[in-house]
Design an enzyme around this catalytic site. Structure first.
Site, short mmCIF file in Angstrom:
data_model
loop_
_atom_site.label_atom_id
_atom_site.label_comp_id
_atom_site.label_asym_id
_atom_site.label_seq_id
_atom_site.Cartn_x
_atom_site.Cartn_y
_atom_site.Cartn_z
N GLY A 270 -17.77 -3.99 2.60
CA GLY A 270 -17.75 -4.57 1.08
C GLY A 270 -19.12 -3.96 0.58
O GLY A 270 -19.62 -4.60 -0.44
N THR A 271 -19.79 -3.14 0.92
CA THR A 271 -20.96 -2.71 0.38
C THR A 271 -20.77 -2.14 -1.00
O THR A 271 -21.60 -2.60 -1.75
CB THR A 271 -21.57 -1.40 1.38
OG1 THR A 271 -21.62 -1.62 2.58
CG2 THR A 271 -22.97 -1.04 0.84
N ARG B 227 -10.09 2.44 -1.29
CA ARG B 227 -8.74 2.46 -0.67
C ARG B 227 -7.80 1.30 -0.85
O ARG B 227 -7.07 1.48 -1.85
CB ARG B 227 -8.93 2.68 0.63
CG ARG B 227 -7.80 3.32 1.20
CD ARG B 227 -8.12 3.47 2.86
NE ARG B 227 -8.23 2.36 3.57
CZ ARG B 227 -7.26 1.59 4.23
NH1 ARG B 227 -6.04 1.88 4.15
NH2 ARG B 227 -7.61 0.28 5.07
N TYR C 2 -17.18 -11.09 3.79
CA TYR C 2 -16.57 -10.20 2.66
C TYR C 2 -15.33 -10.98 2.22
O TYR C 2 -14.81 -11.06 1.15
CB TYR C 2 -15.95 -8.77 3.25
CG TYR C 2 -15.17 -7.98 2.35
CD1 TYR C 2 -15.58 -7.58 1.39
CD2 TYR C 2 -13.87 -8.31 2.83
CE1 TYR C 2 -14.67 -6.61 0.65
CE2 TYR C 2 -13.11 -7.25 2.00
CZ TYR C 2 -13.23 -6.72 0.82
OH TYR C 2 -12.54 -5.89 0.18
N HIS D 243 -28.02 0.18 5.17
CA HIS D 243 -27.29 -0.11 6.43
C HIS D 243 -27.81 -0.15 7.85
O HIS D 243 -27.50 -0.57 8.82
CB HIS D 243 -26.26 1.27 6.66
CG HIS D 243 -25.03 1.54 5.92
ND1 HIS D 243 -24.38 0.01 5.53
CD2 HIS D 243 -24.51 2.39 5.34
CE1 HIS D 243 -23.46 0.39 4.66
NE2 HIS D 243 -23.44 1.97 4.57
N ARG E 285 -17.84 -8.00 7.51
CA ARG E 285 -16.43 -8.02 7.56
C ARG E 285 -15.93 -8.11 8.93
O ARG E 285 -16.23 -7.74 9.84
CB ARG E 285 -16.10 -6.78 6.71
CG ARG E 285 -14.56 -6.65 6.27
CD ARG E 285 -14.25 -5.21 5.79
NE ARG E 285 -13.05 -5.22 5.02
CZ ARG E 285 -12.65 -3.99 4.66
NH1 ARG E 285 -13.30 -2.99 4.67
NH2 ARG E 285 -11.32 -4.10 4.06
#
Length: 358
Positions: free
Chosen positions: A87-88, A322, A253, A156, A179
């Site tokens: 969910g970045t 996506r 998330y 990250h 997540r």
């Protein structure tokens, strides 16, 4: 170094004008550090290195080393942290829209019918909120120095991989998002197979990445998921959020997706910009949710065409959007695979108090 602009931040990183400062490329400067690290081939055509207990693509490591050694925090800095595909992109959009609402009103963006005046309607969220390790990797420190405060950045890297200038400085706040690993793995599998990567940190050659689902799935168990082991990555931020709640805000998330209003208000409160009663009555939170909705961002011209060069990779803009749903893993793996991974991770998190949202 303090910003040269008098404008209030955060502003989109792509929009910052700065005179480049000539420096030796970090891939050369820290090349000796990188080649001395443990390595493995993963996926088969990419070399990875283990740096301070975490696995990264070889091309990323010089940027992380430079970040550790050169980053200078400022009061008001906010760092968004996550494992890849947690969910970045959405967190970047939500945090930017919230923190910059005084400069870029989200309600005005919604009223304009998507004409592109708000940065999130003309830029990918990653062009608004940069990865710190990517800034050093790409030689863009001058832009970071020129950014007006407060600055909004991301990483990250695991908590132990962060520079002491961040972890030991109370002026820099961190928002972490995690997540459910099964959905995370499926998302990474699709995402990486859409991208291209430099063959090495010193190369100008690019090649398509081909990863099997089993490559990604097993990388979690092997501790080799990018930035992983994932349990150590998550627990580093989780434990700090418990001992230093003013330092780290920990989000899941699935919970943000189910209740965006509550979590956007958490973000605003945490960064010292709580919503006023007048803002709530005016529907500013709802405007942020609409502006940053999956459907709106995916349909934006900035996210439906073209590609983004970032962190020694090339990604089609559309690959960042996506599905954005919970539970898509059931369409890709067997119940036995899922159960085995769940049991493995339950053992790793045992006694920590941490559980994944479902």
């Amino acid at each position: 170094m303090q910003p040269t602009s008098a404008a209030a931040g955060p502003v989109p990183f792509k929009d910052i004008a700065a005179v480049a400062v000539a420096r030796r490329p970090v891939a050369e400067e820290y090349g000796d550090v990188v080649v001395a690290l443990p390595s493995r081939l993963y996926p088969p055509q990419q070399r990875w290195r283990e740096y301070q207990g975490a696995w990264f693509r070889e091309a990323w490591v010089p940027g992380i080393v430079a970040l550790q050694r050169r980053f200078e925090p400022r009061a008001g800095d906010v760092l968004l942290a996550s494992l890849p595909k947690c969910g970045t992109t959405w967190l970047k959009a939500l945090a930017f829209a919230t923190a910059a609402r005084g400069v870029y009103p989200p309600a005005a963006a919604a009223a304009a019918g998507g004409d592109g005046r708000h940065p999130l309607l003309r830029l990918n969220p990653h062009e608004c909120v940069p990865f710190l390790e990517g800034i050093y990797l790409d030689g863009e420190e001058a832009k970071l120095d020129a950014a007006p405060s407060p600055r909004l950045m991301s990483t990250h890297a695991s908590y132990p991989n962060l520079p002491a200038s961040i972890t030991e400085d109370d002026r820099c706040k961190i928002i972490y998002i995690c997540r459910q690993p099964k959905d995370m793995a499926i998302s990474l599998w699709y995402f990486m197979n859409c991208s291209k990567a430099k063959t090495s940190s010193l190369s100008d050659e690019w090649e398509s990445i081909t990863m099997s689902l089993s490559d990604v799935w097993e990388s979690i168990r092997e501790g080799a998921y990018l930035g992983g082991p994932i349990w150590e990555h998550i627990l580093g931020y989780w434990n700090t959020s418990k001992t230093e709640p003013d330092k780290v805000l920990f989000l899941k998330y699935e919970e943000v997706l189910r209740d965006p209003t509550k979590n956007i208000e958490k973000i605003a409160e945490f960064i010292g910009q709580p919503f006023s009663d007048a803002e709530k009555e005016a529907g500013i939170v709802e405007s942020i949710i609409e502006l940053c909705s999956f459907e709106k961002m995916k349909a934006s011209g900035a996210n439906s065409t073209g590609s983004l060069h970032m962190m020694a990779n090339e990604y089609p803009h559309e690959s960042f959007f996506r599905k954005g749903v919970i539970g898509d893993w059931v369409n890709h793996v067997t119940p036995e695979m899922a159960d085995s991974l769940d049991k493995f991770l339950s053992a790793k998190f045992y006694g920590s108090g941490f559980t994944f949202a479902e």
